[in-house]
Design an enzyme around this catalytic site. Structure first.
Site, PDB file in Angstrom:
ATOM      1  N   ARG A 174      21.872 -31.149 -24.333  1.00  0.00           N
ATOM      2  CA  ARG A 174      21.787 -31.069 -25.796  1.00  0.00           C
ATOM      3  C   ARG A 174      22.857 -30.174 -26.416  1.00  0.00           C
ATOM      4  O   ARG A 174      23.251 -30.378 -27.552  1.00  0.00           O
ATOM      5  CB  ARG A 174      20.416 -30.512 -26.212  1.00  0.00           C
ATOM      6  CG  ARG A 174      19.212 -31.282 -25.725  1.00  0.00           C
ATOM      7  CD  ARG A 174      17.942 -30.682 -26.320  1.00  0.00           C
ATOM      8  NE  ARG A 174      16.742 -31.290 -25.776  1.00  0.00           N
ATOM      9  CZ  ARG A 174      16.048 -30.811 -24.759  1.00  0.00           C
ATOM     10  NH1 ARG A 174      16.458 -29.704 -24.164  1.00  0.00           N
ATOM     11  NH2 ARG A 174      14.958 -31.414 -24.339  1.00  0.00           N
TER      12      ARG A 174
ATOM     13  N   LYS B 118      11.392 -31.058  -7.724  1.00  0.00           N
ATOM     14  CA  LYS B 118       9.957 -30.789  -7.830  1.00  0.00           C
ATOM     15  C   LYS B 118       9.722 -29.902  -9.044  1.00  0.00           C
ATOM     16  O   LYS B 118      10.641 -29.173  -9.466  1.00  0.00           O
ATOM     17  CB  LYS B 118       9.417 -30.185  -6.523  1.00  0.00           C
ATOM     18  CG  LYS B 118       9.950 -28.787  -6.184  1.00  0.00           C
ATOM     19  CD  LYS B 118       9.037 -27.705  -6.708  1.00  0.00           C
ATOM     20  CE  LYS B 118       9.502 -26.322  -6.361  1.00  0.00           C
ATOM     21  NZ  LYS B 118       8.735 -25.249  -7.006  1.00  0.00           N
TER      22      LYS B 118
ATOM     23  N   HIS C 157      13.950 -28.091  -2.037  1.00  0.00           N
ATOM     24  CA  HIS C 157      15.064 -27.361  -1.434  1.00  0.00           C
ATOM     25  C   HIS C 157      14.679 -26.658  -0.138  1.00  0.00           C
ATOM     26  O   HIS C 157      15.545 -26.365   0.685  1.00  0.00           O
ATOM     27  CB  HIS C 157      15.663 -26.362  -2.433  1.00  0.00           C
ATOM     28  CG  HIS C 157      14.791 -25.184  -2.720  1.00  0.00           C
ATOM     29  ND1 HIS C 157      13.860 -25.156  -3.739  1.00  0.00           N
ATOM     30  CD2 HIS C 157      14.719 -23.962  -2.134  1.00  0.00           C
ATOM     31  CE1 HIS C 157      13.258 -24.000  -3.763  1.00  0.00           C
ATOM     32  NE2 HIS C 157      13.748 -23.244  -2.808  1.00  0.00           N
TER      33      HIS C 157
ATOM     34  N   LYS D   1      16.888 -26.012   4.032  1.00  0.00           N
ATOM     35  CA  LYS D   1      17.213 -24.753   4.698  1.00  0.00           C
ATOM     36  C   LYS D   1      17.439 -24.982   6.190  1.00  0.00           C
ATOM     37  O   LYS D   1      16.668 -25.681   6.852  1.00  0.00           O
ATOM     38  CB  LYS D   1      16.085 -23.734   4.499  1.00  0.00           C
ATOM     39  CG  LYS D   1      15.937 -23.242   3.058  1.00  0.00           C
ATOM     40  CD  LYS D   1      14.774 -22.254   2.958  1.00  0.00           C
ATOM     41  CE  LYS D   1      14.602 -21.764   1.532  1.00  0.00           C
ATOM     42  NZ  LYS D   1      15.723 -20.908   1.101  1.00  0.00           N
TER      43      LYS D   1
ATOM     44  N   GLU E 230       7.034 -13.240  -2.464  1.00  0.00           N
ATOM     45  CA  GLU E 230       8.088 -12.921  -3.414  1.00  0.00           C
ATOM     46  C   GLU E 230       7.866 -11.510  -3.949  1.00  0.00           C
ATOM     47  O   GLU E 230       6.725 -11.075  -4.131  1.00  0.00           O
ATOM     48  CB  GLU E 230       8.094 -13.904  -4.580  1.00  0.00           C
ATOM     49  CG  GLU E 230       8.352 -15.346  -4.180  1.00  0.00           C
ATOM     50  CD  GLU E 230       8.371 -16.264  -5.389  1.00  0.00           C
ATOM     51  OE1 GLU E 230       9.333 -16.199  -6.176  1.00  0.00           O
ATOM     52  OE2 GLU E 230       7.401 -17.030  -5.563  1.00  0.00           O
TER      53      GLU E 230
ATOM     54  N   ASP F  54       3.300 -24.585  -8.025  1.00  0.00           N
ATOM     55  CA  ASP F  54       4.680 -24.136  -7.907  1.00  0.00           C
ATOM     56  C   ASP F  54       5.148 -24.062  -6.458  1.00  0.00           C
ATOM     57  O   ASP F  54       6.316 -24.339  -6.174  1.00  0.00           O
ATOM     58  CB  ASP F  54       4.820 -22.761  -8.571  1.00  0.00           C
ATOM     59  CG  ASP F  54       6.264 -22.338  -8.757  1.00  0.00           C
ATOM     60  OD1 ASP F  54       7.086 -23.179  -9.164  1.00  0.00           O
ATOM     61  OD2 ASP F  54       6.582 -21.159  -8.499  1.00  0.00           O
TER      62      ASP F  54
ATOM     63  N   HIS G  80       6.318 -26.833  -1.134  1.00  0.00           N
ATOM     64  CA  HIS G  80       6.921 -26.064  -0.038  1.00  0.00           C
ATOM     65  C   HIS G  80       5.954 -25.845   1.116  1.00  0.00           C
ATOM     66  O   HIS G  80       6.274 -26.116   2.285  1.00  0.00           O
ATOM     67  CB  HIS G  80       7.367 -24.677  -0.534  1.00  0.00           C
ATOM     68  CG  HIS G  80       8.390 -24.707  -1.620  1.00  0.00           C
ATOM     69  ND1 HIS G  80       9.254 -25.761  -1.828  1.00  0.00           N
ATOM     70  CD2 HIS G  80       8.696 -23.794  -2.571  1.00  0.00           C
ATOM     71  CE1 HIS G  80      10.040 -25.492  -2.845  1.00  0.00           C
ATOM     72  NE2 HIS G  80       9.722 -24.314  -3.326  1.00  0.00           N
TER      73      HIS G  80
ATOM     74  N   LYS H  74       3.266 -13.526  -5.975  1.00  0.00           N
ATOM     75  CA  LYS H  74       4.289 -12.794  -6.704  1.00  0.00           C
ATOM     76  C   LYS H  74       4.064 -11.293  -6.544  1.00  0.00           C
ATOM     77  O   LYS H  74       2.925 -10.833  -6.366  1.00  0.00           O
ATOM     78  CB  LYS H  74       4.219 -13.140  -8.195  1.00  0.00           C
ATOM     79  CG  LYS H  74       4.397 -14.619  -8.517  1.00  0.00           C
ATOM     80  CD  LYS H  74       5.841 -15.025  -8.430  1.00  0.00           C
ATOM     81  CE  LYS H  74       6.043 -16.442  -8.918  1.00  0.00           C
ATOM     82  NZ  LYS H  74       7.458 -16.867  -8.777  1.00  0.00           N
TER      83      LYS H  74
END
Length: 502
Positions: free
Chosen positions: A57, A159, A189, A193, A227, A246, A251, A351
């Site tokens: 955009r 995803k 992704h 790896k 994480e 997520d 994953h 997290k």
């Protein structure tokens, strides 16, 4: 896992490929896609000339597109400093199309440009928020005739592939209305790896462990995706997704399948994905009370991590008041087949945990009898195999050995493989492999439609159970801890404990 090795390309006397990136102005393009393409260009790995076409955009033009992408490469390239000659080679023929994703005129402009250049191959890459996917796919129907005239039309979808089973099936229907399954590359992704691919090499290229890879010798498996960051600027997206959408639905389920699958008859897209699918179809369903008993959710509270003051999840901007979206999830998954019957797979992700790491831990069973009344300092079951997927890529095996001295004591010792020490370099970025595979037409490391449906069938049962049994508040945990206390109780009730490598 390639059909043939990727040797550097010697000749460029073939027509170019167009990579059309929808959402080219976003972070994914800047941080991952262009740095990966740059690395392939610098290593002379691209099998044909590549033209990058941006679609977004913002009121950019070709010059600004080149400047912005060049800056992203210089900032995020794996090997620094990035060389200007390779940046110029990669972006020499870049082009920008300014348009809303809902505007058919932009797609007509894009099609006109593609026809004018007569590309040998066109790859459409959806690097936009997931809410835009269906609109883009439907508008790409103007490229239908172009797609049928060319052999090399492909579409790459990031995803998440939907939010639940119903939305995943809607997305799949839209994709197949315009593209065949052979043209669709659903990218996770994690599968790109090197260390994830090494799971299969470790299992099937070594005769030592595969005979032990079953319920006769393995007590349980743990998979951790930890994480150290909070939700940050992704709070608005994350509050609608949580850890289950997520990380867990893609994953983590993919890591389970690679750990548990049978040996494929060959390393190609059909056989590898067939074996992964068999594992997914063997997941024991978690519905109703079973889903509540076999999962633990949590949210990070306000606290201090290092010298940094951390806001609690409910205080983050764009998080709904009273949200029960989980920032931590632990679950116990069973695979009901002959190899894995009775072996629990404990998985956890969160997290603001103490370390950033992704690991698969294989806990072997204890010996049947402890001899000679030796003092065992190696724990209840000393043999632990840890596959470290990131950041310190490698493998270690813990054994019980006699500690030197006159007293008979068993102490834990480690045999360790470190990727960087063994090969003299860090593994390449996942997107380097995945983008190259897409250009070459190898779907082995991409997710197939039936995998997507099975993943969401399993996860939707859990989501439905949570929605049918709502809670006012989730258990809280402090930043820098390993999750809520309930997660420790969760695994301890099975007389086990979470493995902590650090």
């Amino acid at each position: 896992m390639k059909k043939e090795e990727n040797h550097p390309v010697e000749s460029r006397n073939i027509p170019p490929t167009a990579l059309v990136i929808f959402g080219v102005t976003g972070d994914l393009t800047k941080r991952k896609l262009l740095p990966a393409l740059y690395q392939l260009q610098a290593e002379n790995r691209l099998p044909e000339p590549l033209h990058v076409i941006g679609f977004a955009r913002r009121p950019w033009d070709d010059r600004q597109l080149k400047d912005e992408l060049s800056a992203g490469i210089r900032e995020f390239a794996r090997e620094k400093p990035a060389k200007q000659e390779f940046i110029e080679q990669l972006l020499e023929n870049s082009h920008y199309v300014q348009s809303d994703f809902q505007n058919p005129a932009g797609y007509s402009q894009l099609l006109h440009y593609l026809d004018e250049k007569s590309y040998r191959k066109v790859i459409f890459y959806l690097a936009t928020p997931p809410d835009e996917y269906i609109s883009i796919i439907q508008n790409l129907s103007v490229c239908r005739d172009y797609a049928y005239q060319k052999d090399g039309i492909r579409i790459v979808v990031e995803k998440p592939y939907g939010r639940d089973l119903a939305t995943a099936e809607e997305l799949e229907k839209s994709l197949h209305n315009c593209f065949s399954e052979e043209q669709i590359y659903r990218i996770d992704h994690y599968l790109g790896k090197e260390t994830v691919q090494n799971i299969l090499v470790f299992r099937f290229a070594n005769g030592i462990f595969e005979p032990l890879w079953n319920n006769h010798y393995i007590d349980h498996v743990q998979i951790t995706v930890a994480e150290t960051v909070g939700v940050g600027s992704r709070a608005g997206y994350f509050d609608k997704s949580g850890v289950i959408r997520d990380v867990f639905a893609n994953h983590m389920l993919q890591l389970i399948t690679l750990t548990a699958m049978e040996a494929p008859y060959a390393f190609n897209e059909s056989s590898v994905r067939d074996e992964k699918l068999k594992v997914m179809r063997s997941f024991r369903p978690m519905r109703g009370e079973s889903a509540l008993v076999n999962t633990v959710r949590g949210q990070y509270a306000a606290g201090k991590m290092g010298n940094q003051e951390i806001k609690g999840y409910l205080q983050e901007e764009r998080v709904a008041a009273g949200s029960t979206t989980e920032t931590y999830l632990a679950a116990k998954v069973f695979i009901d087949n002959w190899r894995w019957a009775g072996v629990p797979f404990y998985i956890r992700s969160g997290k603001l945990l103490p370390v950033r790491e992704t690991e698969i831990t294989i806990q072997f069973k204890q010996v049947p009898l402890s001899l000679f009344n030796w003092r065992n300092m190696a724990g209840e079951a000393p043999n632990v195999l840890v596959l470290r997927l990131q950041p310190d890529e490698g493998i270690n095996l813990t054994l019980g050995a006699k500690k030197p001295g006159p007293i008979n004591q068993i102490a834990p010792v480690k045999m360790e493989f470190c990727y960087q020490d063994a090969f003299g370099a860090e593994p390449p970025e996942a997107y380097e492999r995945l983008l190259l595979d897409c250009i070459q037409g190898d779907q082995t490391l991409f997710t197939r439609t039936d995998e997507v449906v099975e993943q969401w069938r399993f996860v939707s049962d859990i989501l439905n159970s949570w929605e049918s049994n709502p809670v006012d508040k989730l258990p809280q945990y402090l930043p820098g801890s390993w999750g809520p206390p309930e997660a420790e109780t969760f695994i301890q009730r099975d007389n086990r404990r979470w493995f902590k490598s650090s």
